[in-house]
Design an enzyme around this catalytic site. Structure first.
Site: not given
Length: 588
Positions: A523-525
């Site tokens: 979830w680190h886009y």
């Protein structure tokens, strides 16, 4: 009943009422609760010094800071995080991510690569949904970006006073920590927020009672009279006007339109679908700031006519400025994880320890069961889309449902254990984002191109090899079965719907193939509105006046091992800089 008894009962009732009132205020977020209101209560037209689109991880600290000396409107498409145990309670981690209802604080999306992901739809943004790890960016990162190091440090400290804590270290996390040190991820740096090579205990946004603190809590710093927060306010478009300038020559003076557009308002709809407009007051330093996240910010720019000309025309959007870099440079840090069954019980934990390696990989761990309900694997659960049994494009709703059903039939012993995961720095591989529809509530199409670049796959392999060494270390001996080697773990089928290598014609699968087949998101886009392409060094949208983008969409690389600390810092950092500019203008 005599007078004294009546008085005593009345006094007790008053105390109980006051306690209940205070408790409900705390549960609802105290001061933050009083700042919030539904967008349905907003006037049809309103005026502010600053309009912030997105009350997320960057938007909240930015709004709190700007409210000190200006009128600020925050337009948040989601609701409040307060009073929702699926957000606030560590023991319920994953419940919000597995909620697929329209009112969920998490909106699921699937990249064109086939990896299931999530974007926030709640005040406080991703800090309301994540695994809580808090760590700063490296000093090299700060210097490369060109930030003022003193102000960066002050801004981190401003954030940390409210949301950051030292986590309690228990057995599983301690074993992973000691294993990292034993296999050479050195030095051991103890507890620190700093991003430095070696093994460390990082911060967390969960307090000692397991309660989450989010970017929304930073609104405690706000000046209430300077801030309006509207919930369930979906912004459809940024409005532009074009300045009229005078040019003259020796023959005559003529008036013509400048080609430079200026942002002066937004249109948004409330939960009932009613349309509202918010405009900037007259003033040279008044601005609109988009802080809608790595998906929402480039999406809103495109919906407002700022983006690749041909793509906008294909959606019948009037082109305000042909900007081919909007939506480009999208990246997501790929994650691969290995589940290790334990012969002994383990604690429930999210990310607390990290190994920061010199080869460009980060090693982290989570443990325990029952985060989002019975029969769950926490942050690596198929219920929240973290499913590695099949290659990404085969992870259909049917396949996930079958995995969940299988998981529900397992014995309790199958859930005793934890994950060690690796994610890669950067990454180098890049993708792009495009519109699917003109509805801002719909997810855009995004491609991350996981492992497109060979260096990324090489880092993944080294990360898996490091995990193998940790599992085989003396420090980790209590938490492994001696007969379970890494190949055995990778091919597990009897005890868990994870670690299953997708079926191939050959009997042995390389680690390169394992990385590609089992890739998940952490979830680190980021990307889509990057500095130097879409915005300048001050986060002003290139080619426009009174318009900035301040959030993770501007990052070229994900900062630190988890970006949330730096995103919150950036909101505060830019708020301070913008207020300084405003005060300088007022004096002149």
């Amino acid at each position: 009943m005599d007078f004294l008894e009546c008085w005593r009962l009345s006094f007790v009732a008053a105390i109980l009422f006051f306690h209940q009132f205070c408790s409900s205020e705390r549960e609802a977020g105290g001061l933050n609760y009083r700042l919030m209101q539904s967008a349905t209560s907003a006037p049809a037209v309103s005026y502010y010094d600053y309009i912030i689109v997105g009350g997320g991880t960057a938007g909240c600290p930015l709004a709190a800071t700007l409210s000190k000396n200006a009128s600020v409107l925050v337009l948040e498409r989601g609701g409040s995080p307060y009073g929702n145990p699926n957000i606030t309670d560590l023991a319920l981690f994953g419940a919000a991510l597995s909620d697929l209802s329209p009112s969920s604080p998490s909106q699921r999306f699937i990249s064109e690569d086939g990896v299931i992901n999530a974007r926030a739809r709640v005040l406080g943004g991703g800090s309301c949904l994540n695994a809580g790890f808090y760590t700063r960016a490296s000093t090299d990162y700060v210097r490369e970006v060109g930030w003022d190091e003193r102000l960066v440090n002050e801004s981190y400290q401003w954030v940390e006073k409210v949301v950051a804590f030292e986590p309690p270290m228990r057995q599983w996390q301690s074993a992973v920590r000691d294993g990292l040190v034993e296999v050479g991820v050195l030095p051991y740096n103890g507890f620190t927020y700093d991003h430095i090579y070696g093994t460390k205990i990082g911060g967390t946004i969960f307090d000692q009672n397991g309660q989450r603190h989010t970017a929304a809590d930073l609104l405690e710093y706000a000046t209430p009279t300077g801030l309006t927060v509207l919930l369930h306010a979906s912004v459809h478009k940024v409005l532009f006007t074009r300045r009229r300038t005078k040019s003259s020559n020796s023959q005559q003076e003529t008036e013509k339109s400048s080609t430079r557009p200026r942002a002066h308002g937004v249109t948004f709809r409330d939960a009932s679908g009613r349309k509202h407009k918010a405009y900037l007051k007259n003033g040279p330093k008044n601005e609109i700031i988009i802080s809608a996240g790595a998906l929402g910010s480039p999406q809103l720019l495109m919906l407002s006519g700022v983006g690749p000309r041909d793509h906008l025309k294909a959606h019948n959007i009037t082109v305000v400025l042909d900007q081919p870099f909007v939506g480009q440079g999208m990246s997501d840090n790929p994650m691969n994880a290995i589940f290790i069954p334990s012969p002994v019980p383990v604690e429930v934990s999210l990310i607390q320890v990290v190994g920061i390696t010199h080869f460009g990989g980060y090693i982290e761990a989570a443990s325990g069961e029952n985060f989002a309900g019975p029969r769950d694997y926490g942050m690596l659960s198929p219920k929240i889309g973290q499913f590695s049994k099949l290659p990404p494009k085969q992870r259909t709703p049917k396949a996930i449902a079958e995995a969940i059903d299988y998981m529900n039939k397992l014995d309790d012993a199958a859930f005793r254990g934890g994950f060690i995961l690796e994610k890669i720095m950067g990454p180098i591989s890049r993708g792009h984002l495009e519109l699917r529809t003109r509805n801002p509530k719909d997810n855009p199409s995004v491609t991350f191109n996981y492992f497109k670049e060979n260096q990324d796959i090489e880092r993944c392999v080294k990360g898996i090899e490091t995990i193998e060494k940790i599992i085989e270390s003396k420090s980790f001996a209590n938490y492994r079965y001696d007969f379970m080697s890494l190949p055995t773990l990778l091919n597990m089928s009897a005890s868990a719907p994870v670690n299953l290598l997708p079926k191939h014609s050959n009997t042995s699968v390389s680690l390169e193939q394992f990385c590609r087949d089992t890739v998940m998101t952490i979830w680190h886009y980021h990307g889509g509105c990057q500095v130097g392409q879409v915005v300048d060094q001050d986060y002003k949208v290139i080619g426009f006046d009174a318009l900035r983008v301040i959030d993770g969409s501007t990052f070229n690389n994900s900062p630190g091992t988890n970006p949330q600390a730096t995103v919150m810092m950036l909101g505060r950092y830019m708020g301070v800089k913008m207020l300084s500019e405003r005060l300088a203008t007022d004096r002149s």
